[in-house]
Design a protein around this motif. Structure first.
Motif, PDB file in Angstrom:
ATOM      1  N   THR A 129      18.865 -29.990 -12.427  1.00 32.64           N
ATOM      2  CA  THR A 129      19.919 -31.243 -12.293  1.00 32.64           C
ATOM      3  C   THR A 129      19.729 -32.331 -13.141  1.00 32.64           C
ATOM      4  OG1 THR A 129      20.239 -30.614  -9.952  1.00 32.64           O
ATOM      5  CG2 THR A 129      21.012 -32.849 -10.571  1.00 32.64           C
ATOM      6  N   SER A 132      20.743 -31.194 -16.553  1.00 40.46           N
ATOM      7  CA  SER A 132      22.307 -31.114 -16.863  1.00 40.46           C
ATOM      8  C   SER A 132      22.781 -32.353 -16.917  1.00 40.46           C
ATOM      9  CB  SER A 132      22.820 -29.998 -15.595  1.00 40.46           C
ATOM     10  OG  SER A 132      22.409 -30.573 -14.587  1.00 40.46           O
ATOM     11  N   PHE A 135      22.666 -33.663 -20.309  1.00 35.56           N
ATOM     12  CA  PHE A 135      23.488 -32.972 -20.748  1.00 35.56           C
ATOM     13  C   PHE A 135      24.825 -33.754 -20.773  1.00 35.56           C
ATOM     14  CE2 PHE A 135      26.987 -29.801 -20.657  1.00 35.56           C
ATOM     15  CZ  PHE A 135      27.088 -29.454 -22.008  1.00 35.56           C
ATOM     16  N   SER A 158      28.475 -31.740 -16.404  1.00 41.65           N
ATOM     17  CA  SER A 158      26.892 -31.243 -15.966  1.00 41.65           C
ATOM     18  C   SER A 158      27.181 -29.970 -15.441  1.00 41.65           C
ATOM     19  CB  SER A 158      26.105 -32.400 -15.388  1.00 41.65           C
ATOM     20  OG  SER A 158      26.040 -33.430 -15.934  1.00 41.65           O
ATOM     21  N   GLY A 161      28.067 -27.170 -17.574  1.00 42.84           N
ATOM     22  CA  GLY A 161      27.027 -26.846 -18.594  1.00 42.84           C
ATOM     23  C   GLY A 161      26.080 -25.861 -17.665  1.00 42.84           C
ATOM     24  N   VAL A 162      25.875 -26.004 -16.420  1.00 44.28           N
ATOM     25  CA  VAL A 162      25.162 -25.185 -15.516  1.00 44.28           C
ATOM     26  C   VAL A 162      25.948 -23.877 -15.640  1.00 44.28           C
ATOM     27  CG1 VAL A 162      24.108 -24.854 -13.217  1.00 44.28           C
ATOM     28  CG2 VAL A 162      23.760 -26.837 -14.243  1.00 44.28           C
ATOM     29  N   CYS A 304      19.469 -30.505 -24.341  1.00 44.82           N
ATOM     30  CA  CYS A 304      19.324 -30.378 -23.230  1.00 44.82           C
ATOM     31  C   CYS A 304      19.847 -28.780 -22.534  1.00 44.82           C
ATOM     32  CB  CYS A 304      20.273 -31.371 -22.562  1.00 44.82           C
ATOM     33  SG  CYS A 304      19.854 -33.101 -22.722  1.00 44.82           S
ATOM     34  N   LEU A 305      20.974 -28.581 -23.301  1.00 41.73           N
ATOM     35  CA  LEU A 305      21.330 -27.140 -22.730  1.00 41.73           C
ATOM     36  C   LEU A 305      20.277 -26.042 -23.115  1.00 41.73           C
ATOM     37  CD1 LEU A 305      24.144 -26.297 -21.716  1.00 41.73           C
ATOM     38  CD2 LEU A 305      24.568 -25.210 -23.929  1.00 41.73           C
ATOM     39  N   LEU A 308      18.040 -26.388 -20.251  1.00 44.13           N
ATOM     40  CA  LEU A 308      18.487 -25.753 -19.093  1.00 44.13           C
ATOM     41  C   LEU A 308      18.395 -24.227 -19.167  1.00 44.13           C
ATOM     42  CD1 LEU A 308      19.923 -26.712 -16.744  1.00 44.13           C
ATOM     43  CD2 LEU A 308      22.068 -26.442 -17.765  1.00 44.13           C
TER      44      LEU A 308
END
Length: 479
Positions: A129, A132, A135, A158, A161-162, A304-305, A308
């Motif tokens: 979390t 993301s 992100f 976010s 992205g997840v 960030c991606l 993740l």
């Protein structure tokens, strides 16, 4: 009838070829990760979102620029000690499962189950979390500057992205690996793009933000553990490494990079400006890299991606191992019969991440997840010390110096214990959720007290879910 040697040899080759074909066609997790993707997954998770999220948390809880830089350096040293301990554990216990396996082998099934329970229920959802959310923040923030970005829009981006990362890890191991290689190069480029102009400005005499760097007016010793939590978050994935020389080399590089990035931030921003910024790299780019400033948030968002993606690649395999040991529902140990991915274990994390994301705030989530995360890291290294004493003849290809293991374990327990005082609401909640796994273990794992009707219903639903998802147990042992 006598068979010639040539015919026998031909038959043997044919049998070996048939056996290889059968093995290739069998359902099992394939080891499709080569050297470059492996390094990329490690770098991609270690040098990930932390360096773009954590500086604000480190400064906020350390109270001064100088002390925050010291915390970053000490976090690098402490993480190196921890990684060396994990290198011994990883070479002593070759089964997959990371620290779940280490705790299972050293401290027993209850401690291992609590690690698994915590990872599934709140550690991974919280970690995913706040990565993301970072992100989403870096995607949305530039569109609304100088105004604040709408929280609802940040969380929506976010979630998307997840969803993308979950879909990628469900679809193909090799595709997720190729994505990680690409994102790793992007994030290293982003760090270099931040370091160079910051250091050049410092060399050219822009030093006003480094006066009174150890100003202690805002220092609070009770908040220091929270500063270490933020800093250690940025280093924590280095525990995936098991090669001692690689650990030492990579950690020196990463620590130097992290300190230099923070020096670059402070060169262009005052401490108060950094604390006021919701996207530090965006603020920095607006001052130091005006020509390419629009590219920085894109690069950081992709970083960030990558972090993740690395998390969603590794953690489902821990859940798979736990299910294989009988400590989680059997369906989580299954893989897709065509895609050869741990589909159920990946999918089960998605709704938990979304639930946490709806109510989460980044720095509260860091404290919330870090308490139990570092508690179990300390327990794993404590278990290593105990296992050394109990089984001195156990094969250990690599042995970390005992002093390193003891120092790391004591410091971890100290930080974890003091954080209960520093932030009792988040760390206490984390501790309570961890302990809630004890009755679950004794009622469902140690000896099942689940009513037969419930168990029958659960097995019925699991069977139909298995058919719907097209998953099955491994047919080839790869562990």
């Amino acid at each position: 009838m006598r068979v010639s040697k040539r015919e026998s040899a031909t038959d043997k080759v044919s049998d070996e070829g048939t056996e290889k074909t059968v093995k290739d066609d069998a359902v099992h997790l394939r080891r499709n990760i080569g050297l470059l993707p492996s390094i990329s997954f490690i770098i991609g998770t270690v040098v990930g979102s932390g360096i773009f999220i954590a500086p604000k948390g480190v400064l906020m809880n350390s109270g001064s620029v100088g002390l925050s830089l010291l915390v970053w350096a000490l976090c690098g040293v402490l993480s190196t000690f921890g990684a060396l301990c994990y290198a011994e554990l990883g070479t002593s216990f070759r089964k997959s499962g990371s620290d779940y396996t280490y705790l299972l082998e050293t401290l027993g099934p209850l401690t291992a189950f609590l690690r698994l329970w915590s990872e599934l229920i709140f550690i991974r959802p919280a970690v995913a979390t706040y990565v993301s959310l970072a992100f989403g923040q870096y995607v949305v923030e530039p569109l609304f500057m100088p105004c604040a970005a709408p929280t609802a829009l940040v969380k929506l981006v976010s979630m998307l992205g997840v969803m993308f990362v979950v879909a990628m890890n469900c679809w193909s191991v090799s595709m997720a690996a190729r994505l990680q290689v690409l994102l790793t190069f992007i994030k290293m480029f982003a760090l270099i793009l931040i370091i160079i102009p910051g250091i050049m400005a410092l060399v050219n005499g822009k030093t006003e933000n480094f006066r009174n760097v150890f100003d202690t007016d805002s220092l609070s010793l009770t908040k220091l553990p929270l500063a270490f939590y933020s800093g250690l978050y940025a280093y924590s994935e280095v525990l995936a490494l098991t090669i001692p020389l690689a650990i030492i080399f990579s950690m020196v590089v990463v620590t130097v990079f992290y300190v230099l990035v923070n020096v670059a931030y402070y060169t262009m921003m005052t401490a108060n400006e950094l604390l006021m910024s919701d996207a530090v790299a965006v603020t920095f780019a607006g001052r130091a890299l005006q020509v390419v400033a629009p590219a920085i948030p894109v690069l950081v968002a992709l970083s960030c991606l990558g972090a993740l993606n690395g998390g969603f690649f590794g953690v489902p395999r821990m859940l798979l191992v736990g299910a294989r040991e009988g400590q989680l529902p059997a369906i989580l140990s299954m893989i897709h019969i065509h895609r050869q991915t741990p589909l159920p274990a990946v999918l089960c994390l998605y709704p938990l991440v979304i639930i946490v994301m709806v109510r989460g705030e980044i720095f509260q989530l860091i404290n919330f997840a870090s308490f139990s995360r570092w508690l179990f890291i300390a327990l794993a290294t404590l278990g290593m010390i105990i296992h050394r004493y109990r089984f001195p003849d156990h094969p250990r290809p690599f042995k970390v110096p005992l002093a390193v293991a003891v120092i790391f374990t004591i410091v971890c327990f100290f930080i974890v214990g003091l954080s209960l005082y520093s932030d009792p609401w988040n760390t206490g909640g984390s501790f309570a959720l961890t302990l809630s796994g004890i009755p679950v273990y004794y009622l469902t794992v140690k000896k099942s007290y689940i009513p037969k009707r419930w168990e029958k219903t659960f097995n019925y639903l699991s069977l139909h879910l298995q058919i719907f998802l097209e998953v099955a147990q491994q047919e080839v042992q790869t562990y």
